[in-house]
Design an enzyme around this catalytic site. Structure first.
Site, PDB file in Angstrom:
ATOM      1  N   LEU A 266       0.903  -1.182  -0.044  1.00  0.00           N
ATOM      2  CA  LEU A 266      -0.081  -0.098   0.075  1.00  0.00           C
ATOM      3  C   LEU A 266       0.885   1.196  -0.044  1.00  0.00           C
ATOM      4  O   LEU A 266       1.886   1.316   0.914  1.00  0.00           O
ATOM      5  CB  LEU A 266      -0.801  -0.134   1.363  1.00  0.00           C
ATOM      6  CG  LEU A 266      -1.852   1.292   1.317  1.00  0.00           C
ATOM      7  CD1 LEU A 266      -3.025   1.320   0.230  1.00  0.00           C
ATOM      8  CD2 LEU A 266      -2.773   1.170   2.695  1.00  0.00           C
ATOM      9  N   ASP A 267       0.655   2.182  -0.973  1.00  0.00           N
ATOM     10  CA  ASP A 267       1.207   3.679  -1.111  1.00  0.00           C
ATOM     11  C   ASP A 267       2.679   3.241  -0.945  1.00  0.00           C
ATOM     12  O   ASP A 267       3.375   4.302  -0.338  1.00  0.00           O
ATOM     13  CB  ASP A 267       0.752   4.330   0.250  1.00  0.00           C
ATOM     14  CG  ASP A 267      -0.762   4.672   0.084  1.00  0.00           C
ATOM     15  OD1 ASP A 267      -1.257   4.611  -0.971  1.00  0.00           O
ATOM     16  OD2 ASP A 267      -1.348   5.077   1.231  1.00  0.00           O
ATOM     17  N   SER A 268       3.254   2.308  -1.506  1.00  0.00           N
ATOM     18  CA  SER A 268       4.859   2.343  -1.808  1.00  0.00           C
ATOM     19  C   SER A 268       5.333   1.887  -3.309  1.00  0.00           C
ATOM     20  O   SER A 268       6.389   1.754  -3.286  1.00  0.00           O
ATOM     21  CB  SER A 268       4.999   0.988  -0.846  1.00  0.00           C
ATOM     22  OG  SER A 268       4.747   1.265   0.535  1.00  0.00           O
TER      23      SER A 268
END
Length: 323
Positions: A266-268
């Site tokens: 997530l969000d990486s």
């Protein structure tokens, strides 16, 4: 480091009169350059070696083409080569399919990891689908840019897990331009990913314009193409829900937005674009959020435009080169 073509070819530039200028750096190609010549873009990624720039330049020059801009990036202490060239050519003398074949020959010679040509006036626009939840500021921005011809894509559909009334500005716009809107109701237990995959199967990439659902690894593998997200915060800070409030409560003096590729973590995913703006103690939560939303829509639109113009290349395991 990114270095201009003049730095890399100073020893042989006199033999390549096609290397005239770099005025297109950071700008879109203009198809009005010549009534006969049309613009093209080529990106190249391989292990670094002597003579790559010469071969690529000669490929264009041999067919009467003219290079208008050239960017090269060779990371320090890393034996890899990235380039992006903008050129004009006569499609009668150098047919579109032959352009691909000629660059592919060079790609095979150097074992290129990436070699892509795009000719905007000939090639079809990228087909995309936009996914969003309740907030629609990013969607509205992209629709208006698309309407004005400033976003080189074909929007095949809009998908949302929130239903919208038919008399809203967004729905009237979509109906007027013949863009389908699909309401796909989701729950914690059922994200309806198979239904979404069916709707987007003919697209070239997806845009999450504030879609507040986490896409599973199975979805990403099933889709198999790029998915671009806008994160309402300056990653890697303030992950998760309500990042604007997190930042507001922390008393930050800079807020940001991050557009990145979606991965299973997530969000990486690799970052494409980031933007920041100053805030102060005079901002209340409302003005804080408004500034944040303005950044989000600008950041996402710029990232999509860069992607379509072949400015974004993978670098390492989790980075990008953005020319």
């Amino acid at each position: 480091m990114i270095r201009r073509i003049s730095e890399r070819v100073s020893g042989f530039a006199k033999n390549f009169p096609i290397l005239k200028s770099s005025r297109f750096h950071g700008e879109s190609l203009d198809s009005s350059v010549s009534p006969v010549l049309i613009p093209g873009v080529h990106v190249f990624h391989c292990q670094d070696a002597v003579g790559i720039v010469a071969k690529l330049s000669d490929c264009i020059a041999a067919k009467g083409g003219n290079i208008l801009g050239y960017d090269v990036f060779v990371p320090e202490n890393n034996n890899v080569f990235y380039s992006r060239s903008e050129f004009i050519f006569d499609p009668v003398k150098w047919p579109r399919n032959q352009v691909d074949e000629d660059f592919q020959t060079i790609a095979q010679r150097y074992g290129a990891l990436n070699s892509v040509v795009r000719v905007p006036s000939i090639d079809p626009k990228y087909k995309i689908a936009l996914l969003l939840s309740k907030q629609d500021h990013c969607l509205v921005e992209m629709l208006h840019k698309w309407q004005d011809g400033k976003l080189p894509v074909d929007i095949t559909c809009v998908i949302s897990n929130h239903e919208r009334a038919s008399n809203t500005h967004v729905m009237r716009f979509l109906e007027r331009h013949g863009i389908p809107y699909h309401y796909v109701s989701t729950t914690k237990e059922n994200k309806r990913e198979d239904d979404i995959l069916e709707l987007v199967k003919d697209t070239d990439f997806l845009v999450l314009a504030r879609y507040m659902q986490i896409l599973s690894g199975n979805f990403l593998k099933g889709y198999g193409k790029d998915v671009i997200n806008i994160h309402h915060g300056l990653l890697p800070s303030f992950k998760g829900g309500y990042p604007a409030k997190q930042a507001f409560d922390a008393g930050v003096k800079l807020i940001g937005a991050t557009s990145h590729f979606v991965t299973e973590e997530l969000d990486s995913g690799p970052i494409i674009e980031q933007m920041v703006e100053s805030v102060s103690h005079r901002d209340n939560l409302r003005s804080f959020v408004q500034k944040s939303e303005d950044l989000e829509k600008k950041c996402l639109t710029k990232a999509i435009k860069s992607y379509c113009e072949l400015r974004v290349l993978p670098y390492g395991t989790n980075k990008t080169v953005v020319f």
